[in-house]
Design a protein around this motif. Structure first.
Motif, PDB file in Angstrom:
ATOM      1  N   ARG A 148       0.393  -1.141   0.513  1.00  0.00           N
ATOM      2  CA  ARG A 148      -0.349   0.131  -0.073  1.00  0.00           C
ATOM      3  C   ARG A 148       1.006   1.537   0.123  1.00  0.00           C
ATOM      4  O   ARG A 148       2.421   0.649   1.079  1.00  0.00           O
ATOM      5  CB  ARG A 148      -0.748   0.365   1.457  1.00  0.00           C
ATOM      6  CG  ARG A 148      -1.726   1.165   1.403  1.00  0.00           C
ATOM      7  CD  ARG A 148      -2.858   0.736   2.698  1.00  0.00           C
ATOM      8  NE  ARG A 148      -1.954   2.190   3.476  1.00  0.00           N
ATOM      9  CZ  ARG A 148      -2.822   2.606   4.432  1.00  0.00           C
ATOM     10  NH1 ARG A 148      -4.435   2.029   4.812  1.00  0.00           N
ATOM     11  NH2 ARG A 148      -2.908   3.384   5.199  1.00  0.00           N
ATOM     12  N   TYR A 160      -4.110  11.435   6.311  1.00  0.00           N
ATOM     13  CA  TYR A 160      -3.852   9.896   6.362  1.00  0.00           C
ATOM     14  C   TYR A 160      -2.774   8.967   6.340  1.00  0.00           C
ATOM     15  O   TYR A 160      -2.527   9.248   4.872  1.00  0.00           O
ATOM     16  CB  TYR A 160      -5.077   9.563   5.589  1.00  0.00           C
ATOM     17  CG  TYR A 160      -5.344   8.204   5.944  1.00  0.00           C
ATOM     18  CD1 TYR A 160      -5.438   7.551   7.458  1.00  0.00           C
ATOM     19  CD2 TYR A 160      -5.527   7.334   5.157  1.00  0.00           C
ATOM     20  CE1 TYR A 160      -5.431   6.307   7.787  1.00  0.00           C
ATOM     21  CE2 TYR A 160      -4.794   5.837   5.189  1.00  0.00           C
ATOM     22  CZ  TYR A 160      -5.407   5.552   6.257  1.00  0.00           C
ATOM     23  OH  TYR A 160      -5.571   3.641   7.000  1.00  0.00           O
ATOM     24  N   ASP A 211      -5.343   3.876  -0.137  1.00  0.00           N
ATOM     25  CA  ASP A 211      -5.959   3.844   0.830  1.00  0.00           C
ATOM     26  C   ASP A 211      -7.044   5.906   1.064  1.00  0.00           C
ATOM     27  O   ASP A 211      -6.066   6.072   1.167  1.00  0.00           O
ATOM     28  CB  ASP A 211      -5.919   3.604   2.715  1.00  0.00           C
ATOM     29  CG  ASP A 211      -7.182   3.616   3.025  1.00  0.00           C
ATOM     30  OD1 ASP A 211      -8.535   4.119   3.117  1.00  0.00           O
ATOM     31  OD2 ASP A 211      -6.889   3.478   4.108  1.00  0.00           O
ATOM     32  N   GLU A 237      -9.635   2.297  -2.320  1.00  0.00           N
ATOM     33  CA  GLU A 237     -10.132   1.476  -0.767  1.00  0.00           C
ATOM     34  C   GLU A 237     -10.577   2.674  -0.418  1.00  0.00           C
ATOM     35  O   GLU A 237     -10.495   3.728  -0.113  1.00  0.00           O
ATOM     36  CB  GLU A 237      -8.740   1.206   0.373  1.00  0.00           C
ATOM     37  CG  GLU A 237      -9.456   0.852   1.152  1.00  0.00           C
ATOM     38  CD  GLU A 237      -8.175   0.169   2.277  1.00  0.00           C
ATOM     39  OE1 GLU A 237      -7.027  -0.152   2.097  1.00  0.00           O
ATOM     40  OE2 GLU A 237      -8.547   0.873   4.141  1.00  0.00           O
ATOM     41  N   ASP A 238     -12.042   2.597   0.014  1.00  0.00           N
ATOM     42  CA  ASP A 238     -12.627   2.825   0.632  1.00  0.00           C
ATOM     43  C   ASP A 238     -12.609   4.464   0.042  1.00  0.00           C
ATOM     44  O   ASP A 238     -12.263   5.667   0.653  1.00  0.00           O
ATOM     45  CB  ASP A 238     -12.423   3.964   2.532  1.00  0.00           C
ATOM     46  CG  ASP A 238     -13.033   2.638   3.380  1.00  0.00           C
ATOM     47  OD1 ASP A 238     -13.758   1.434   3.140  1.00  0.00           O
ATOM     48  OD2 ASP A 238     -12.151   2.135   4.041  1.00  0.00           O
ATOM     49  N   GLU A 263     -13.701  -1.640   6.379  1.00  0.00           N
ATOM     50  CA  GLU A 263     -13.108  -1.924   7.034  1.00  0.00           C
ATOM     51  C   GLU A 263     -14.331  -1.569   8.724  1.00  0.00           C
ATOM     52  O   GLU A 263     -13.751  -1.660  10.091  1.00  0.00           O
ATOM     53  CB  GLU A 263     -12.146  -1.327   7.313  1.00  0.00           C
ATOM     54  CG  GLU A 263     -11.654   0.194   7.086  1.00  0.00           C
ATOM     55  CD  GLU A 263     -10.276   0.076   6.891  1.00  0.00           C
ATOM     56  OE1 GLU A 263      -9.050  -0.009   6.569  1.00  0.00           O
ATOM     57  OE2 GLU A 263     -10.136   1.868   7.608  1.00  0.00           O
TER      58      GLU A 263
HETATM   59 MG   LIG Z   1      -8.568   2.206   5.844  1.00  0.00          MG
END
Ligand SMILES: [Mg+2]
Ligand SMILES: O=C(O)C(=O)C[C@H](O)[C@H](O)CO
Length: 403
Positions: A148, A160, A211, A237-238, A263
């Motif tokens: 990742r 983040y 992500d 992701e998300d 998640e």
């Molecule tokens: Mg995540």
């Protein structure tokens, strides 16, 4: 029957907070379950201590499904992260006990191994693209087949997924929530550059993941997915908050980049619409927050009907007990995709000795009966609970936003 005679909640903080349930049977065999809900740990500890443990005493530890249904239906108040993490802890501990009593690792009870080991992805991050790529190269050298990648965004003080300490990313970093600031336009400019640099340095034989952490609108996510298609990401992701599951239709209309979500999901009902409409490619629900091994298997079975694969959450706030349980689950199911593996600190690993191993970018839960993970209670007692919150996030004009 192996009668449950006692159960206790162990809260320990070997570098970060963990909540563990230990269920003890008449003949001294015990099982462990992770109940950690990052930033809200004591709510699950109380739920277990005050509302679950009294109902467990005297029950047959072998009756995993019946106890699951008892706690789920019997509470009247269904679903939600606190309830489902508490039920997950009980379920996981009971699978551990069943495995120990049978003398078999849990994956054997789940139908046996469907593969030799499970591919995991590591986290490469850095404040700049160069930093991130350098770290990703280190992961590649360690054998990781999936990485990742997250990097700092120029002009933003924090992002983040980018840690102060690159080895162990820890977002729950303060006893009151840290305030982050967000700018979507700046972010959308940097991510394609990161992927371009990563592909140039790492080549095409490694899976690259990213992500977004719920920060984009559906149309912004569609645009990013389209921009990244040329670099063949394993997943995004998300991409957008998943309360409104219809939103994923809009993303799908614009990109073939695979999508991963879940998640923060707790129940098969959170996943159902996304899976049945084939709006995602990977479901990220995991053992501790989605009702334990028993419920996660139901989610995986549903996903399998629609060619959706699993990609269990495996951040450091999920304890080694959850990691072990996830690995048994991953090894057994037919539609496994990838497992997140952020690695725990040496302090955490010492409190939770475990049989699972990592080699060549993949993990195996080991052959110990049960989950193959223990807790050193004496050591755990030395690490007191330490209040820690996840950050909050605001737009530059001060508007409260998604973290
Ligand atoms: Mg995540
Ligand atoms: O590991 C991931 O993909 C995460 O998004 C990590 C989460 O922010 C973390 O687990 C929150 O507790």
């Amino acid at each position: 029957m192996p009668k449950i005679i006692d159960a206790k909640v162990i809260v320990t903080s070997p570098g970060r907070n963990f909540v563990t349930l230990k269920i003890i049977t008449e003949d001294g065999v015990y099982g462990l379950g992770d109940a950690t809900l990052n930033g809200r740990e004591l709510s699950v500890a109380s739920y277990l201590q005050d509302h679950v443990i009294p109902c467990l005493i005297g029950r047959d530890a072998h009756r995993i499904e019946d106890i699951w249904q008892y706690l789920y239906k019997g509470a009247y108040w269904r679903r939600g992260p606190v309830t489902m993490s508490a039920i997950a802890a009980v379920d996981t501990a009971l699978w551990d006990i069943k495995g120990k009593l049978a003398g078999l690792p849990v994956y054997q009870l789940l139908g046996g191994a469907s593969r030799e080991s499970v591919m995991v992805y590591g986290h490469a991050n850095g404040t700049t693209i160069e930093d991130t790529v350098k770290t990703a190269l280190e992961y590649q050298a360690q054998g990781y087949k999936a990485i990742r990648i997250q990097c700092g965004v120029p002009g933003m003080a924090s992002t983040y997924g980018v840690s102060k300490d690159k080895y162990f990313y820890e977002p729950a970093d303060a006893d009151l929530p840290t305030e982050n600031v967000w700018n979507t336009s700046k972010y959308l400019r940097i991510v394609p550059e990161l992927f371009k640099a990563a592909r140039e340095a790492l080549g095409w034989d490694v899976h690259l993941l990213h992500d977004i952490h719920h920060r984009l609108t559906p149309i912004e996510a569609g645009r990013l997915g389209k921009d990244l298609e040329q670099y063949r990401p394993f997943w995004l992701e998300d991409a957008t908050p998943a309360e409104n599951q219809e939103a994923f239709k809009l993303i799908r209309q614009h990109t073939t980049t695979p999508l991963a979500v879940g998640e923060i999901f707790n129940s098969i009902h959170d996943c159902r619409e996304l899976i049945e409409n084939q709006l995602i490619d990977y479901i990220r629900a995991t053992v501790v927050h989605a009702g334990g091994i028993s419920h996660l298997r139901k989610i995986a079975n549903l996903a399998d009907l629609y060619q959706v694969r699993t990609g269990c959450h495996g951040a450091t706030d999920l304890s080694p007990v959850c990691m072990a349980a996830a690995l048994h689950f991953d090894l057994s199911i037919p539609n496994f995709g990838v497992q997140e593996y952020m690695r725990h600190t040496p302090e955490t690993d010492a409190v939770f000795p475990h049989a699972y191993t990592f080699a060549d970018g993949a993990m195996h839960p080991g052959e110990a009966p049960g989950l193959g993970v223990d807790i050193d209670e004496e050591l755990a007692a030395k690490y007191e609970y330490n209040r820690a919150f996840l950050p909050v996030n605001r737009l530059e004009d001060g508007t409260m936003f998604n973290w």
